[in-house]
Design a protein around this motif. Structure first.
Motif, PDB file in Angstrom:
ATOM      1  N   GLU A   6       0.784  -1.217   0.000  1.00  0.00           N
ATOM      2  CA  GLU A   6       0.000   0.000   0.000  1.00  0.00           C
ATOM      3  C   GLU A   6       0.830   1.289   0.000  1.00  0.00           C
ATOM      4  OE1 GLU A   6      -1.974  -0.791   3.540  1.00  0.00           O
ATOM      5  OE2 GLU A   6      -0.315  -0.137   4.769  1.00  0.00           O
ATOM      6  N   SER A   7       0.109   2.385  -0.121  1.00  0.00           N
ATOM      7  CA  SER A   7       0.741   3.702  -0.155  1.00  0.00           C
ATOM      8  C   SER A   7       1.652   3.926   1.041  1.00  0.00           C
ATOM      9  CB  SER A   7      -0.331   4.789  -0.133  1.00  0.00           C
ATOM     10  OG  SER A   7      -0.983   4.843  -1.367  1.00  0.00           O
ATOM     11  N   PHE A   8       2.737   4.647   0.788  1.00  0.00           N
ATOM     12  CA  PHE A   8       3.719   5.112   1.775  1.00  0.00           C
ATOM     13  C   PHE A   8       4.772   4.086   2.134  1.00  0.00           C
ATOM     14  CE2 PHE A   8      -0.148   7.579   2.772  1.00  0.00           C
ATOM     15  CZ  PHE A   8       0.290   8.775   2.225  1.00  0.00           C
ATOM     16  N   ASN A   9       4.491   2.758   1.915  1.00  0.00           N
ATOM     17  CA  ASN A   9       5.571   1.806   2.137  1.00  0.00           C
ATOM     18  C   ASN A   9       6.580   2.024   1.025  1.00  0.00           C
ATOM     19  OD1 ASN A   9       4.483   0.803   4.415  1.00  0.00           O
ATOM     20  ND2 ASN A   9       3.643  -1.055   3.477  1.00  0.00           N
ATOM     21  N   ASN A  10       7.854   1.926   1.321  1.00  0.00           N
ATOM     22  CA  ASN A  10       8.945   2.229   0.373  1.00  0.00           C
ATOM     23  C   ASN A  10       8.871   3.663  -0.134  1.00  0.00           C
ATOM     24  OD1 ASN A  10       9.488  -0.526   0.563  1.00  0.00           O
ATOM     25  ND2 ASN A  10       8.034  -0.934  -1.101  1.00  0.00           N
ATOM     26  N   HIS A  11       8.206   4.527   0.607  1.00  0.00           N
ATOM     27  CA  HIS A  11       8.117   5.951   0.253  1.00  0.00           C
ATOM     28  C   HIS A  11       7.437   6.173  -1.089  1.00  0.00           C
ATOM     29  CE1 HIS A  11      10.875   6.059   3.539  1.00  0.00           C
ATOM     30  NE2 HIS A  11      11.802   5.425   2.858  1.00  0.00           N
ATOM     31  N   LEU A  12       6.523   5.272  -1.447  1.00  0.00           N
ATOM     32  CA  LEU A  12       5.792   5.419  -2.716  1.00  0.00           C
ATOM     33  C   LEU A  12       4.283   5.351  -2.462  1.00  0.00           C
ATOM     34  CD1 LEU A  12       7.830   2.992  -5.018  1.00  0.00           C
ATOM     35  CD2 LEU A  12       7.862   5.491  -5.068  1.00  0.00           C
ATOM     36  N   LEU A  13       3.526   6.025  -3.314  1.00  0.00           N
ATOM     37  CA  LEU A  13       2.062   5.875  -3.280  1.00  0.00           C
ATOM     38  C   LEU A  13       1.687   4.550  -3.932  1.00  0.00           C
ATOM     39  CD1 LEU A  13       0.956   9.498  -4.298  1.00  0.00           C
ATOM     40  CD2 LEU A  13       1.167   8.536  -2.004  1.00  0.00           C
ATOM     41  N   ASP A  14       0.480   4.107  -3.661  1.00  0.00           N
ATOM     42  CA  ASP A  14       0.002   2.830  -4.206  1.00  0.00           C
ATOM     43  C   ASP A  14      -0.270   2.955  -5.716  1.00  0.00           C
ATOM     44  OD1 ASP A  14      -0.808   0.233  -4.150  1.00  0.00           O
ATOM     45  OD2 ASP A  14      -2.554   0.566  -2.867  1.00  0.00           O
ATOM     46  N   TYR A  15      -0.265   1.822  -6.407  1.00  0.00           N
ATOM     47  CA  TYR A  15      -0.626   1.813  -7.840  1.00  0.00           C
ATOM     48  C   TYR A  15      -2.153   1.821  -7.985  1.00  0.00           C
ATOM     49  CZ  TYR A  15      -0.857  -3.165  -6.678  1.00  0.00           C
ATOM     50  OH  TYR A  15      -1.145  -4.354  -6.067  1.00  0.00           O
ATOM     51  N   PRO A  16      -2.680   2.205  -9.164  1.00  0.00           N
ATOM     52  CA  PRO A  16      -4.141   2.233  -9.338  1.00  0.00           C
ATOM     53  C   PRO A  16      -4.708   0.820  -9.490  1.00  0.00           C
ATOM     54  CG  PRO A  16      -3.041   2.895 -11.365  1.00  0.00           C
ATOM     55  CD  PRO A  16      -1.964   2.699 -10.343  1.00  0.00           C
ATOM     56  N   THR A  17      -5.914   0.603  -8.978  1.00  0.00           N
ATOM     57  CA  THR A  17      -6.572  -0.700  -9.129  1.00  0.00           C
ATOM     58  C   THR A  17      -7.920  -0.530  -9.834  1.00  0.00           C
ATOM     59  OG1 THR A  17      -7.546  -0.461  -6.940  1.00  0.00           O
ATOM     60  CG2 THR A  17      -5.530  -1.730  -7.071  1.00  0.00           C
ATOM     61  N   TYR A  18      -8.376  -1.588 -10.456  1.00  0.00           N
ATOM     62  CA  TYR A  18      -9.635  -1.577 -11.227  1.00  0.00           C
ATOM     63  C   TYR A  18     -10.391  -2.869 -10.976  1.00  0.00           C
ATOM     64  CZ  TYR A  18      -7.006   1.925 -13.888  1.00  0.00           C
ATOM     65  OH  TYR A  18      -6.269   3.024 -14.253  1.00  0.00           O
ATOM     66  N   THR A  19     -11.722  -2.829 -11.166  1.00  0.00           N
ATOM     67  CA  THR A  19     -12.505  -4.068 -11.172  1.00  0.00           C
ATOM     68  C   THR A  19     -13.532  -3.968 -12.307  1.00  0.00           C
ATOM     69  OG1 THR A  19     -13.761  -5.619  -9.814  1.00  0.00           O
ATOM     70  CG2 THR A  19     -14.193  -3.276  -9.432  1.00  0.00           C
ATOM     71  N   LYS A  20     -14.422  -4.960 -12.416  1.00  0.00           N
ATOM     72  CA  LYS A  20     -15.370  -5.005 -13.538  1.00  0.00           C
ATOM     73  C   LYS A  20     -16.281  -3.770 -13.548  1.00  0.00           C
ATOM     74  CE  LYS A  20     -15.527 -10.032 -13.566  1.00  0.00           C
ATOM     75  NZ  LYS A  20     -14.859 -10.392 -12.285  1.00  0.00           N
TER      76      LYS A  20
END
Ligand code: ADE
Length: 224
Positions: A164-178
């Motif tokens: 998730e966001s903030f781990n490794n000083h990065l924001l999370d990637y975008p996710t999608y569903t149907k």
């Protein structure tokens, strides 16, 4: 983990403790959360806990005695005592990671009109959840509790908290569903082709791109 929350407004925690992931964590004995009312530690008439400020000025100030007595009633060698205040250390994901290692958190909810300065001598850490002023420390206490409890072993799916966001000083990637196409907005093809290596690369690239665009201050832990 045990969390004791010391407050003048215990009812504010009813919904928080009785819904969703926090409730499940309590039911599954991952955490024990106690809500303690300062007022129960007042030795004054009418259970008074605040008084007018020395030197004059508006409002009422929380007194030392009931707060410190409430802290002492729950404190043990494993505990860290936290005070919520807009003057505290700016709370971040790295702090949640540190707090989750404690066996016992005691969170003292500050009060919008202030508290006797000498209370500071009885706490280990002062936390602010952001540069704005709330009416009291109850919402910050919920924020701290929520952000720590979700990191405890067995509370949520581990993979999702590592990514998730903030781990490794990065924001999370975008996710999608149907569905794959919602009013012309399409799911990126790479997520539909089942190539796990390509998906991993795409997600890493998106994390870097998003962080660069939205939170360049996070890069490389500059904001720790
Ligand atoms: N009490 C009032 N405002 C606060 C804030 N921003 N953080 C922590 N405690 C508070």
């Amino acid at each position: 983990m045990r969390i004791d929350i010391l407050t003048l407004f215990p009812n504010m925690f009813d919904g928080f403790l009785n819904e969703s992931i926090i409730k499940r964590a309590i039911d599954n004995k991952k955490v024990q959360i106690n809500i303690i009312n300062f007022r129960d530690f007042s030795t004054l008439k009418h259970k008074q806990v605040d008084d007018t400020p020395y030197g004059g000025g508006a409002g009422m100030v929380l007194m030392c005695e009931p707060i410190v007595k409430a802290i002492e009633s729950v404190k043990d060698d494993d505990a860290i005592v936290i005070l919520t205040t807009p003057q505290g250390h700016n709370y971040k994901q790295s702090d949640c990671q540190k707090l989750k290692e404690y066996k016992h958190l005691i969170i003292v909810c500050g009060h919008y009109e202030g508290y006797d300065e000498r209370i500071r001598n009885f706490v280990d850490l002062e936390i602010s959840i952001g540069d704005y002023v709330l009416t009291g420390g109850e919402l910050p206490a919920m924020v701290i509790t929520d952000s720590v409890v979700r990191l405890l072993e067995g509370v949520i799916n581990h993979e999702s908290s590592e990514q998730e966001s903030f781990n490794n000083h990065l924001l999370d990637y975008p996710t999608y569903t149907k569905p794959t196409d919602f009013r012309g907005y399409k799911v990126p093809d790479v997520l539909l082709n089942g190539n796990h290596q390509l998906i991993k690369e795409y997600r890493e690239k998106e994390q870097i791109k998003r962080t660069e665009e939205r939170r360049p201050d996070l890069f490389g832990g500059k904001n720790e």
